[in-house]
Design an enzyme around this catalytic site. Structure first.
Site, PDB file in Angstrom:
ATOM      1  N   SER A  62      44.953  26.086  36.381  1.00 44.96           N
ATOM      2  CA  SER A  62      46.312  25.977  36.925  1.00 44.96           C
ATOM      3  C   SER A  62      46.501  26.557  38.313  1.00 44.96           C
ATOM      4  O   SER A  62      47.590  26.425  38.877  1.00 44.96           O
ATOM      5  CB  SER A  62      47.309  26.621  35.969  1.00 44.96           C
ATOM      6  OG  SER A  62      47.428  25.815  34.828  1.00 44.96           O
ATOM      7  N   PHE A 120      45.563  21.553  21.896  1.00 41.94           N
ATOM      8  CA  PHE A 120      44.494  22.546  21.754  1.00 41.94           C
ATOM      9  C   PHE A 120      44.788  23.566  20.667  1.00 41.94           C
ATOM     10  O   PHE A 120      44.286  24.698  20.702  1.00 41.94           O
ATOM     11  CB  PHE A 120      44.243  23.236  23.100  1.00 41.94           C
ATOM     12  CG  PHE A 120      43.810  22.290  24.184  1.00 41.94           C
ATOM     13  CD1 PHE A 120      44.500  22.220  25.383  1.00 41.94           C
ATOM     14  CD2 PHE A 120      42.730  21.441  23.999  1.00 41.94           C
ATOM     15  CE1 PHE A 120      44.107  21.342  26.379  1.00 41.94           C
ATOM     16  CE2 PHE A 120      42.329  20.566  24.990  1.00 41.94           C
ATOM     17  CZ  PHE A 120      43.015  20.502  26.187  1.00 41.94           C
TER      18      PHE A 120
END
Ligand SMILES: CC1(C)S[C@@H]2[C@H](NC(=O)CCCC[C@H](NC(=O)C[NH3+])C(=O)[O-])C(=O)N2[C@H]1C(=O)[O-]
Length: 351
Positions: A62, A120
């Site tokens: 990120s 996830f």
């Protein structure tokens, strides 16, 4: 005012702590008025035993969001997008709420749900299911819209990759080119970031690179080599590859005003708190950490399978640190790695 010298012993201790908590290796690069300091521990490749190396590239996760935010804010400065315009003005019908604006995306206040939570939920099966997949931006937005919104537009901070997937769509809409072209033209070439690239959907990392190792959820299960993946589940929210020197160049140049004009950089660094302790803040695609010595640092963190990253600089860009540990799904490693920030920017603790 002279800034404190970095406590490189403290940086090394934090890197060693990251290893003790389960990282095969870790590294940090500090750039400051007295030059560059580097520290490495452990290995970048468990199979070959090759040592960690600050010239090696890795997935920054990120931290990519700050690259995307810079491109979008340059487009705002050029009058091609408006921060407070509804996203749907540019991408008609994309979002189910006309009130969601471009600024809401950059501040994680859109209410768009985090699709990577279910994706996830089971770490290794989730990763294996997507590591070679290529998603369209619209498929990723669809995954988010299939989940309940987290709040009203503009109401509360709630981090979601979906926000920066839509940022990628806005960049492509406004420029008529892929985000890769815009990263190259607006950031990578001007700053000569020779080891930074956006190669989605290729799965390989060219040149000397760090291999990443994912911790399974099951205690004691062997690490999974997660180096090769498309990162198509993130794209403009997390698919850039870089190295410590390039990340320091990027954060320093950003803070020195080399990428955005003063008013836009001021907007980017105007933050609101994201934690009750009021030491963690978020601006426009940018985090601010307030350190114990009073120094405020700006940048971003990254978590992508096999890699934890910190990339921060002081507001004047005179000091920058990037740190990476080649594992993930191990919060204690991430916390330990974060200790490099205090050591580097606050210097040796006085008794
Ligand atoms: C907000 C974050 C932490 S999560 C967000 C983005 N990374 C992801 O969304 C991937 C999350 C799953 C990664 C995976 N975890 C699991 O599978 C857990 N079941 C692992 O640890 O490799 C990124 O990067 N951001 C970090 C950021 O901004 O610092």
């Amino acid at each position: 005012v002279t800034s404190p010298a970095p406590d490189m012993d403290g940086v090394t201790a934090a890197l060693k702590a990251a290893m003790d908590k389960g990282a095969p290796g870790a590294m940090a690069r500090f750039s400051g008025p007295d030059g560059v300091r580097i520290r490495t521990v452990g290995v970048r490749d468990r199979a070959s035993g090759a040592g960690m190396d600050t010239r090696a590239r890795f997935r920054i996760g990120s931290v990519s969001k700050t690259f995307s935010s810079v491109v979008l804010l340059q487009l705002v400065d050029e009058g091609r997008l408006e921060l407070d315009a509804p996203v749907n003005r540019y991408l008609p019908g994309l979002l189910p709420d006309e009130r969601i604006t471009v600024r809401h995306l950059l501040t994680h206040r859109s209410g768009l749900a985090e699709y990577t939570d279910p994706m996830f939920d089971k770490t290794v099966p989730g990763f294996e299911a997507v590591r070679n997949r290529v998603f369209t931006y619209r498929e990723l937005v669809g995954l988010s819209l299939a989940l309940p919104r987290t709040g009203e537009p503009g109401a509360a901070y709630s981090y979601s990759n979906a926000n920066f997937v839509v940022v990628g769509m806005l960049i492509e809409h406004a420029t008529g080119t892929p985000v890769a072209t815009q990263y190259e033209r607006r950031i990578i070439k001007p700053l000569k970031l020779r080891h930074t690239s956006y190669v989605h959907p290729k799965t390989s990392i060219k040149g000397t690179h760090v291999r990443g190792y994912l911790h399974p959820d099951e205690e004691g299960a062997p690490l999974v080599d997660s180096t090769e993946q498309t990162v198509s589940w993130a794209q403009s929210a997390g698919a850039i590859v870089s190295d410590p020197a390039d990340l320091n160049t990027f954060t320093s140049a950003l803070m020195r005003g080399r990428l955005l004009p003063p008013k836009m950089l001021d907007a980017m660094t105007t933050v609101t708190p994201t934690d009750t302790a009021q030491t963690r803040f978020y601006g426009l695609g940018l985090r601010r950490y307030d350190l114990s010595c009073g120094t405020q640092i700006y940048g971003h963190t990254g978590t992508v399978q096999g890699y934890y990253t910190y990339a921060f600089a002081t507001r004047d860009g005179s000091r920058a640190l990037s740190a990476m540990a080649n594992t993930s799904n191990r919060g204690a490693v991430n916390t330990a790695l974060g200790g490099t920030l205090e050591a580097a920017f606050c210097g040796k603790k006085t008794a």
